[in-house]
Design a protein around this motif. Structure first.
Motif, mmCIF file in Angstrom:
data_model
loop_
_atom_site.group_PDB
_atom_site.id
_atom_site.type_symbol
_atom_site.label_atom_id
_atom_site.label_comp_id
_atom_site.label_asym_id
_atom_site.label_seq_id
_atom_site.Cartn_x
_atom_site.Cartn_y
_atom_site.Cartn_z
ATOM 1 N N ASN A 147 0.892 -1.246 -0.047
ATOM 2 C CA ASN A 147 -0.058 -0.138 -0.004
ATOM 3 C C ASN A 147 1.000 1.148 0.050
ATOM 4 O OD1 ASN A 147 -1.910 2.155 0.330
ATOM 5 N ND2 ASN A 147 -2.707 1.323 2.195
ATOM 6 N N HIS A 148 0.980 1.846 -1.169
ATOM 7 C CA HIS A 148 1.801 3.159 -1.194
ATOM 8 C C HIS A 148 0.917 4.317 -1.378
ATOM 9 C CE1 HIS A 148 4.273 -0.617 -2.420
ATOM 10 N NE2 HIS A 148 5.088 0.428 -1.996
ATOM 11 N N ILE A 149 -0.081 4.273 -1.071
ATOM 12 C CA ILE A 149 -0.895 5.483 -0.986
ATOM 13 C C ILE A 149 -0.635 6.825 -0.548
ATOM 14 C CG2 ILE A 149 -2.525 4.933 0.912
ATOM 15 C CD1 ILE A 149 -4.135 6.211 -2.249
ATOM 16 N N LEU A 150 0.613 6.716 0.634
ATOM 17 C CA LEU A 150 0.893 7.641 1.455
ATOM 18 C C LEU A 150 2.346 7.777 1.052
ATOM 19 C CD1 LEU A 150 -0.496 6.918 5.031
ATOM 20 C CD2 LEU A 150 -1.280 8.280 3.509
ATOM 21 N N SER A 151 2.700 7.537 -0.090
ATOM 22 C CA SER A 151 4.386 7.670 -0.500
ATOM 23 C C SER A 151 4.649 9.164 -0.756
ATOM 24 C CB SER A 151 4.451 6.975 -1.759
ATOM 25 O OG SER A 151 3.575 7.382 -3.090
ATOM 26 N N PRO A 152 3.558 10.287 -1.016
ATOM 27 C CA PRO A 152 4.148 11.452 -1.060
ATOM 28 C C PRO A 152 4.467 12.183 0.348
ATOM 29 C CG PRO A 152 1.964 10.955 -2.296
ATOM 30 C CD PRO A 152 2.302 9.920 -1.579
ATOM 31 N N ALA A 153 3.802 11.592 1.642
ATOM 32 C CA ALA A 153 4.053 11.965 2.647
ATOM 33 C C ALA A 153 5.439 11.396 3.194
ATOM 34 C CB ALA A 153 2.911 11.705 3.684
ATOM 35 N N HIS A 154 5.582 10.217 2.760
ATOM 36 C CA HIS A 154 6.809 9.499 2.930
ATOM 37 C C HIS A 154 8.058 10.313 2.276
ATOM 38 C CE1 HIS A 154 9.635 6.454 1.613
ATOM 39 N NE2 HIS A 154 9.786 6.069 2.637
ATOM 40 N N ALA A 155 7.782 10.650 1.239
ATOM 41 C CA ALA A 155 8.935 11.035 0.221
ATOM 42 C C ALA A 155 9.232 12.530 0.903
ATOM 43 C CB ALA A 155 8.364 11.377 -1.298
ATOM 44 N N HIS A 156 7.956 13.307 1.303
ATOM 45 C CA HIS A 156 8.665 14.751 1.744
ATOM 46 C C HIS A 156 9.132 14.366 3.191
ATOM 47 C CE1 HIS A 156 5.884 16.389 -1.134
ATOM 48 N NE2 HIS A 156 6.085 17.583 -0.459
ATOM 49 N N LEU A 157 8.905 13.417 4.143
ATOM 50 C CA LEU A 157 9.494 13.233 5.378
ATOM 51 C C LEU A 157 10.937 12.831 5.018
ATOM 52 C CD1 LEU A 157 9.797 12.587 8.305
ATOM 53 C CD2 LEU A 157 9.256 10.214 7.823
ATOM 54 N N ASN A 158 11.420 12.136 4.040
ATOM 55 C CA ASN A 158 12.790 11.587 3.601
ATOM 56 C C ASN A 158 13.521 13.179 2.999
ATOM 57 O OD1 ASN A 158 12.971 9.253 4.518
ATOM 58 N ND2 ASN A 158 12.037 8.432 2.764
ATOM 59 N N LEU A 159 12.772 13.886 2.105
ATOM 60 C CA LEU A 159 13.243 14.973 1.484
ATOM 61 C C LEU A 159 13.530 15.976 2.542
ATOM 62 C CD1 LEU A 159 11.883 14.555 -2.051
ATOM 63 C CD2 LEU A 159 14.257 14.290 -1.401
#
Length: 174
Positions: free
Chosen positions: A81-93
């Motif tokens: 389930n990758h629906i929250l990947s934009p939030a994950h990407a912002h956390l990492n970046l």
């Protein structure tokens, strides 16, 4: 036959097995030397290398962010389930990359940590990060976009404060 930096004879052309034994001995000696260096207090704490103040806070935040981000990424992968990947990407970046850059800048330009501006920068950067990531989650889940917008504005303000710190440091050095 030539001697290696450790003084051990090394066969350039010759018995392959013997060359492997010699090479493995050299690697072993190098590892032992490194272990001795790491055990000494001077390896990580040479004068002027320890992160202090604002730079240390930014680095701790960066490492904490990437640890959470990696764990979150593993969870998304395991659940498919990758629906929250934009939030994950912002956390990492923002959390890992940007905070690390801030940490290294403040560490490499120690005078930039002086004054109220860097402390304000740290505060706004932390508030921006802890607001934007859950805000993006809420926006994806259609629970509202206000937190994401506030986090975006705080993150932008953080970058503008950093710009002011950099410009102030450049002028002070000129």
């Amino acid at each position: 036959m030539r001697a290696s930096p450790s003084g051990t004879p090394r066969h350039i052309f010759g018995d392959e097995e013997e060359s492997i034994v010699i090479l493995s001995r050299e690697v072993e000696l190098a590892i032992q030397s490194l272990k001795m260096e790491v055990k000494s207090d001077n390896f990580f704490h040479k004068e002027g290398t320890r992160m202090k103040g604002i730079s240390a806070y930014f680095m701790v935040l960066a490492v904490l962010s990437v640890t959470i981000g990696m764990t979150w990424g593993i969870q998304m992968s395991a659940s498919h389930n990758h629906i929250l990947s934009p939030a994950h990407a912002h956390l990492n970046l923002i959390g890992w990359v940007t905070m690390s850059i801030f940490a290294f800048y403040y560490h490499l330009v120690p005078g930039a940590q002086d004054g109220i501006l860097p402390k304000l920068h740290l505060t706004v950067a932390v508030l921006g990060l802890i607001t934007i990531v859950p805000g993006i989650v809420m926006a994806i889940r259609e629970s509202g976009e206000t937190l994401a917008k506030a986090g975006s504005m705080l993150t932008l303000l953080s970058m503008l404060l950093f710009l002011a710190v950099v410009l102030k440091s450049v002028r002070a050095r000129a």
